[in-house]
Write an enzyme that holds these catalytic residues in place. Sequence first.
Site: not given
Length: 432
Positions: A292, A362, A391
């Site tokens: 996990p 940008c 993540y």
Amino acid sequence: MYVSDCIDINSAGHLTIGGCDTVELAKEFGTPVYVIDENEIRKNLRTFRDSMNEYYGGNGLAVYASKAFNCKEMCRICAQEGTGIDVVSGGELYTALSVGFPAENIVFHGNNKTYSELCTAVENGVGRIVVDNIDELETLSRIAAEKGKTAGIMFRIKPGIDAHTHDFIKTGQIDSKFGFALETGEAMEAVKKALSTPNVKLRGLHCHIGSQIFDIDPFELAAKVMLELFKAIKDETGVELEELNLGGGFGIKYLESECPKPYGEYMKNVSAVVREYCNKLGIKMPFVLIEPGRSVVGAAGITLYTVGSVKNIPDIRTYVSIDGGMADNPRYALYRADYEIVCANKANEDRSEIVTVAGKCCESGDLIQENTKLQKVERGDILAVLSTGAYNYSMASNYNRIPRPPVVMVKDGEARTVVKRETYEQVSANDI
Ligand SMILES: *Cc1c(COP(=O)(O)O)cnc(C)c1O
């Protein structure tokens, strides 16, 4: 609105995490900042660890997939909780080894590990190197021979299971860069080859069918398919493999509307299938590993930002711009990932507006969320993006030469920095 147990609202109407006022955290540590709750991480690690004891009689190991969030403190926490660590690069391996993490409980993945990464793994006695292809098997055998060692390996198998998740993060099917195909006979050939390859010890087989999976069925199916392969290997070679690694991929709550099953339930159901199938096929119960990642840290973390410009384009949308963006959280830009966002200093107010939260990079695609509910906000407000523990920090970049935010760990109302904020000097340190 809350996505995890560690999030709450205090009497000042401010969002809290791990008993800390997020508005105070933003003041103390600056924004953007990742905040992660230690108790929540430990609770999740213990759930997986304890369920290996409960459902497999201790004949198994929960291995934290550290690509979700890897830093020294996280490796120390895993060592203290008695779980393994899965690494996918020399950098993650280095981090784990640098805090004295027991190498036997490290699992090393990757579809293209470099020669030097493999050397480091063999030298340090990494317990399980998950071999992805034949070329890697041969290289590893040579390296181990040169160093006078035997490398413990597993093979990564593509069980061909279509887990119901986002296409970009689906890895169980044949068309995947990871592992050996089952139905073409490639996996069986590889096993036979490994059994006669010197300086490697084939401990077992591994599969990982995807990520952010809510259903239990694909996990059960993967276990069945893998055990049938164990049986076929026994029949063809006479060898009973010792270990079955079922990977990770358990879903977490990103949105209020989502309702993942308690992780213990996956473990219970899958273990029942493993036991039943071993009996049915007449093979011995293997040592079982799970990996996990997201489910350990995802809902334990949030990111705090400060609101800058608020731009209303009549009849089109309202852009709320923050002082971070795709450099610290590329997941919306990458795969339209869902998040709940809350104004931390107005957490008691209704989220009555529909806005787009934009970063400061940008790129027009530098968005954190579109058409999301939010309180009415103005410059200087603090936004909390929830469920960013997995993540996010691990995927952060220096795009636009933006220094990576710090990681602050909270626990029972106390906060400490576990990863410092990058400086401009560090961002440009390697420039000649
Ligand atoms: C990414 C990964 C995991 C962890 O996946 P989660 O969805 O974060 O649980 C486990 N095993 C392997 C091989 C992986 O690549």
